[in-house]
Design a protein around this motif. Structure first.
Motif, PDB file in Angstrom:
ATOM      1  N   PHE A 123       0.833  -1.194   0.000  1.00  0.00           N
ATOM      2  CA  PHE A 123       0.000   0.000   0.000  1.00  0.00           C
ATOM      3  C   PHE A 123       0.878   1.259   0.000  1.00  0.00           C
ATOM      4  CE2 PHE A 123      -2.923  -3.175   1.768  1.00  0.00           C
ATOM      5  CZ  PHE A 123      -4.055  -2.933   0.996  1.00  0.00           C
ATOM      6  N   ALA A 124       1.995   1.184   0.723  1.00  0.00           N
ATOM      7  CA  ALA A 124       2.919   2.323   0.759  1.00  0.00           C
ATOM      8  C   ALA A 124       3.432   2.637  -0.639  1.00  0.00           C
ATOM      9  CB  ALA A 124       4.084   2.026   1.701  1.00  0.00           C
ATOM     10  N   PHE A 125       3.745   1.597  -1.402  1.00  0.00           N
ATOM     11  CA  PHE A 125       4.245   1.794  -2.757  1.00  0.00           C
ATOM     12  C   PHE A 125       3.172   2.472  -3.617  1.00  0.00           C
ATOM     13  CE2 PHE A 125       5.318   0.619  -7.104  1.00  0.00           C
ATOM     14  CZ  PHE A 125       6.690   0.835  -7.125  1.00  0.00           C
ATOM     15  N   PHE A 126       1.943   2.047  -3.474  1.00  0.00           N
ATOM     16  CA  PHE A 126       0.839   2.644  -4.236  1.00  0.00           C
ATOM     17  C   PHE A 126       0.669   4.115  -3.861  1.00  0.00           C
ATOM     18  CE2 PHE A 126      -3.689   3.809  -4.419  1.00  0.00           C
ATOM     19  CZ  PHE A 126      -3.896   3.695  -5.796  1.00  0.00           C
ATOM     20  N   VAL A 127       0.729   4.411  -2.559  1.00  0.00           N
ATOM     21  CA  VAL A 127       0.614   5.803  -2.102  1.00  0.00           C
ATOM     22  C   VAL A 127       1.753   6.632  -2.689  1.00  0.00           C
ATOM     23  CG1 VAL A 127       0.721   7.322  -0.089  1.00  0.00           C
ATOM     24  CG2 VAL A 127      -0.631   5.216   0.003  1.00  0.00           C
ATOM     25  N   GLY A 128       2.963   6.052  -2.725  1.00  0.00           N
ATOM     26  CA  GLY A 128       4.099   6.759  -3.301  1.00  0.00           C
ATOM     27  C   GLY A 128       3.875   7.122  -4.757  1.00  0.00           C
ATOM     28  N   LEU A 129       3.299   6.201  -5.511  1.00  0.00           N
ATOM     29  CA  LEU A 129       3.003   6.483  -6.917  1.00  0.00           C
ATOM     30  C   LEU A 129       1.989   7.615  -7.047  1.00  0.00           C
ATOM     31  CD1 LEU A 129       2.748   2.884  -8.447  1.00  0.00           C
ATOM     32  CD2 LEU A 129       4.601   4.533  -8.750  1.00  0.00           C
ATOM     33  N   VAL A 130       0.958   7.577  -6.196  1.00  0.00           N
ATOM     34  CA  VAL A 130      -0.070   8.623  -6.227  1.00  0.00           C
ATOM     35  C   VAL A 130       0.538   9.986  -5.909  1.00  0.00           C
ATOM     36  CG1 VAL A 130      -2.176   9.481  -5.118  1.00  0.00           C
ATOM     37  CG2 VAL A 130      -1.955   7.048  -5.683  1.00  0.00           C
ATOM     38  N   LEU A 131       1.427  10.014  -4.933  1.00  0.00           N
ATOM     39  CA  LEU A 131       2.038  11.278  -4.513  1.00  0.00           C
ATOM     40  C   LEU A 131       2.880  11.912  -5.616  1.00  0.00           C
ATOM     41  CD1 LEU A 131       3.036  10.334  -0.861  1.00  0.00           C
ATOM     42  CD2 LEU A 131       1.424  12.123  -1.538  1.00  0.00           C
ATOM     43  N   LEU A 132       3.379  11.101  -6.528  1.00  0.00           N
ATOM     44  CA  LEU A 132       4.169  11.635  -7.640  1.00  0.00           C
ATOM     45  C   LEU A 132       3.299  12.429  -8.620  1.00  0.00           C
ATOM     46  CD1 LEU A 132       6.619   8.711  -8.487  1.00  0.00           C
ATOM     47  CD2 LEU A 132       7.033  10.744  -7.096  1.00  0.00           C
ATOM     48  N   PHE A 133       1.980  12.316  -8.461  1.00  0.00           N
ATOM     49  CA  PHE A 133       1.063  13.041  -9.343  1.00  0.00           C
ATOM     50  C   PHE A 133       0.298  14.137  -8.599  1.00  0.00           C
ATOM     51  CE2 PHE A 133       1.759   8.976 -11.405  1.00  0.00           C
ATOM     52  CZ  PHE A 133       1.978   9.356 -12.730  1.00  0.00           C
ATOM     53  N   VAL A 134       0.689  14.394  -7.356  1.00  0.00           N
ATOM     54  CA  VAL A 134       0.038  15.470  -6.604  1.00  0.00           C
ATOM     55  C   VAL A 134       0.392  16.809  -7.247  1.00  0.00           C
ATOM     56  CG1 VAL A 134       0.018  16.716  -4.414  1.00  0.00           C
ATOM     57  CG2 VAL A 134      -0.041  14.225  -4.412  1.00  0.00           C
ATOM     58  N   PRO A 135      -0.602  17.595  -7.638  1.00  0.00           N
ATOM     59  CA  PRO A 135      -0.301  18.883  -8.281  1.00  0.00           C
ATOM     60  C   PRO A 135       0.237  19.894  -7.274  1.00  0.00           C
ATOM     61  CG  PRO A 135      -2.659  18.661  -7.938  1.00  0.00           C
ATOM     62  CD  PRO A 135      -2.051  17.332  -7.538  1.00  0.00           C
ATOM     63  N   LEU A 136       1.225  20.652  -7.708  1.00  0.00           N
ATOM     64  CA  LEU A 136       1.773  21.719  -6.875  1.00  0.00           C
ATOM     65  C   LEU A 136       1.197  23.045  -7.347  1.00  0.00           C
ATOM     66  CD1 LEU A 136       5.500  20.576  -6.614  1.00  0.00           C
ATOM     67  CD2 LEU A 136       3.641  20.175  -4.998  1.00  0.00           C
ATOM     68  N   SER A 137       1.123  23.997  -6.434  1.00  0.00           N
ATOM     69  CA  SER A 137       0.448  25.262  -6.707  1.00  0.00           C
ATOM     70  C   SER A 137       1.442  26.421  -6.724  1.00  0.00           C
ATOM     71  CB  SER A 137      -0.624  25.509  -5.638  1.00  0.00           C
ATOM     72  OG  SER A 137      -1.152  26.814  -5.751  1.00  0.00           O
ATOM     73  N   SER A 138       1.043  27.495  -7.368  1.00  0.00           N
ATOM     74  CA  SER A 138       1.847  28.722  -7.360  1.00  0.00           C
ATOM     75  C   SER A 138       1.518  29.596  -6.146  1.00  0.00           C
ATOM     76  CB  SER A 138       1.604  29.519  -8.653  1.00  0.00           C
ATOM     77  OG  SER A 138       0.227  29.857  -8.770  1.00  0.00           O
ATOM     78  N   ASN A 139       0.537  29.157  -5.347  1.00  0.00           N
ATOM     79  CA  ASN A 139       0.142  29.907  -4.153  1.00  0.00           C
ATOM     80  C   ASN A 139       1.281  29.889  -3.137  1.00  0.00           C
ATOM     81  OD1 ASN A 139      -0.954  30.838  -1.728  1.00  0.00           O
ATOM     82  ND2 ASN A 139      -2.950  29.940  -2.120  1.00  0.00           N
ATOM     83  N   PRO A 140       1.877  31.041  -2.807  1.00  0.00           N
ATOM     84  CA  PRO A 140       3.028  31.071  -1.888  1.00  0.00           C
ATOM     85  C   PRO A 140       2.713  30.573  -0.492  1.00  0.00           C
ATOM     86  CG  PRO A 140       2.214  33.295  -2.297  1.00  0.00           C
ATOM     87  CD  PRO A 140       1.514  32.392  -3.264  1.00  0.00           C
ATOM     88  N   ASN A 141       1.446  30.655  -0.068  1.00  0.00           N
ATOM     89  CA  ASN A 141       1.076  30.213   1.278  1.00  0.00           C
ATOM     90  C   ASN A 141       1.173  28.693   1.430  1.00  0.00           C
ATOM     91  OD1 ASN A 141       0.454  32.844   2.227  1.00  0.00           O
ATOM     92  ND2 ASN A 141      -1.533  32.751   1.202  1.00  0.00           N
ATOM     93  N   LEU A 142       1.089  27.966   0.323  1.00  0.00           N
ATOM     94  CA  LEU A 142       1.125  26.506   0.380  1.00  0.00           C
ATOM     95  C   LEU A 142       2.535  25.956   0.557  1.00  0.00           C
ATOM     96  CD1 LEU A 142      -1.551  25.529  -2.300  1.00  0.00           C
ATOM     97  CD2 LEU A 142      -1.766  25.578   0.195  1.00  0.00           C
ATOM     98  N   VAL A 143       3.522  26.845   0.553  1.00  0.00           N
ATOM     99  CA  VAL A 143       4.896  26.384   0.760  1.00  0.00           C
ATOM    100  C   VAL A 143       5.055  25.745   2.131  1.00  0.00           C
ATOM    101  CG1 VAL A 143       5.723  28.575   1.704  1.00  0.00           C
ATOM    102  CG2 VAL A 143       7.330  27.049   0.551  1.00  0.00           C
ATOM    103  N   TRP A 144       4.252  26.202   3.112  1.00  0.00           N
ATOM    104  CA  TRP A 144       4.329  25.656   4.464  1.00  0.00           C
ATOM    105  C   TRP A 144       3.877  24.195   4.518  1.00  0.00           C
ATOM    106  CZ3 TRP A 144       6.755  28.248   8.253  1.00  0.00           C
ATOM    107  CH2 TRP A 144       6.927  29.632   8.096  1.00  0.00           C
ATOM    108  N   LEU A 145       3.123  23.770   3.521  1.00  0.00           N
ATOM    109  CA  LEU A 145       2.629  22.389   3.462  1.00  0.00           C
ATOM    110  C   LEU A 145       3.397  21.558   2.438  1.00  0.00           C
ATOM    111  CD1 LEU A 145      -1.220  23.113   3.555  1.00  0.00           C
ATOM    112  CD2 LEU A 145       0.268  22.459   5.468  1.00  0.00           C
ATOM    113  N   GLY A 146       4.396  22.155   1.834  1.00  0.00           N
ATOM    114  CA  GLY A 146       5.157  21.437   0.814  1.00  0.00           C
ATOM    115  C   GLY A 146       4.381  21.282  -0.475  1.00  0.00           C
ATOM    116  N   LEU A 147       3.396  22.159  -0.700  1.00  0.00           N
ATOM    117  CA  LEU A 147       2.542  22.033  -1.878  1.00  0.00           C
ATOM    118  C   LEU A 147       2.750  23.164  -2.883  1.00  0.00           C
ATOM    119  CD1 LEU A 147      -0.793  20.870  -0.205  1.00  0.00           C
ATOM    120  CD2 LEU A 147       0.692  19.530  -1.713  1.00  0.00           C
ATOM    121  N   ARG A 148       3.752  24.013  -2.637  1.00  0.00           N
ATOM    122  CA  ARG A 148       4.048  25.060  -3.608  1.00  0.00           C
ATOM    123  C   ARG A 148       5.018  24.528  -4.649  1.00  0.00           C
ATOM    124  NH1 ARG A 148       6.670  31.165  -2.753  1.00  0.00           N
ATOM    125  NH2 ARG A 148       6.573  31.723  -4.967  1.00  0.00           N
TER     126      ARG A 148
END
Length: 227
Positions: A123-148
């Motif tokens: 399951f960890a491997f599957f989650v890892g694959l999914v995370l490789l497709f998580v979209p990142l944002s240009s919103n500067p506030n999301l940098v605190w969550l690692g999503l910028r």
């Protein structure tokens, strides 16, 4: 559970990190130029990949014999503490590029969210694959969550994509590489070398002040450039 060959590999990654970060400091202070795609640029990426991957493997091994969230969180508290110390210190000296989601922030988060998958590597491997497709944002506030998205100036930044994905993928394949937690290589590694691999957090925390101190003592930079 510790495996000497992993500690040796971690020590190797540590040496790579010291060299890479020293080059990054030289580039930051305009003492040399490093461009995207240069060998030094690739060294920093390779070093980061090694550290995160080894952390994923070590996470799997740490939960082979124990599966207690409070013990896991107890170890993670050190990462959380030093992550925020680095955030505060870099904010003081580099307010325009301070660390908001660096490698320690990433590993602290990974240690918490990966716990349900510590004994479910498929399951960890599957989650890892999914995370490789998580979209990142240009919103500067999301940098605190690692999503910028990358591309902005920061001393250290490890976004969830790809780094948390790499952690989970490494956790996932660990059961194939170390199904019983036994070493693959029977070598007597030097104790002093293994010490470096087993104390990477301490060395990581203190290495930048030492590198900057050496640059100050050598006269290559001045205090005015730090303040």
């Amino acid at each position: 559970m510790r495996i000497d060959e992993l500690d040796s590999l971690r020590a190797t990654a540590l040496v790579m990190m010291l060299v890479s970060n020293f080059i990054t400091d030289l580039n930051h202070f305009d003492l040399m130029v490093v461009n995207k795609g240069d060998p030094w640029w690739w060294l920093s990426r390779t070093t980061a990949f090694l550290f995160v991957s080894i952390s994923g493997v070590s996470y799997f091994l740490a939960h082979l014999n124990e599966y207690d969230f409070m013990q896991t969180f107890g170890r993670t508290k050190r990462l959380i503490f030093w992550a925020f110390v680095i955030t505060i210190i870099t904010y003081i000296f580099e307010p325009n590029a301070f660390v908001r989601f660096g490698v320690l922030h990433l590993l602290a988060l990974a240690s918490i969210v990966a716990f349900p998958f510590a004994r479910k590597p498929q399951f960890a491997f599957f989650v890892g694959l999914v995370l490789l497709f998580v979209p990142l944002s240009s919103n500067p506030n999301l940098v605190w969550l690692g999503l910028r998205e990358t591309g902005f100036f920061a001393v250290d930044y490890f976004p969830l994509n790809p780094w948390l994905g790499i952690f989970f993928l490494s956790l996932g394949v660990s059961s194939l590489v170390y199904p019983e937690g036994k070493p693959l290589i029977k070598i007597k590694w030097p104790d002093r070398w293994l010490w470096f691999g087993r104390n990477t957090l301490v060395i990581y925390v203190v290495h930048q002040p030492i590198l900057i101190g050496l640059l100050l003592l050598s006269g290559l930079i001045s205090m005015d450039q730090l303040i």
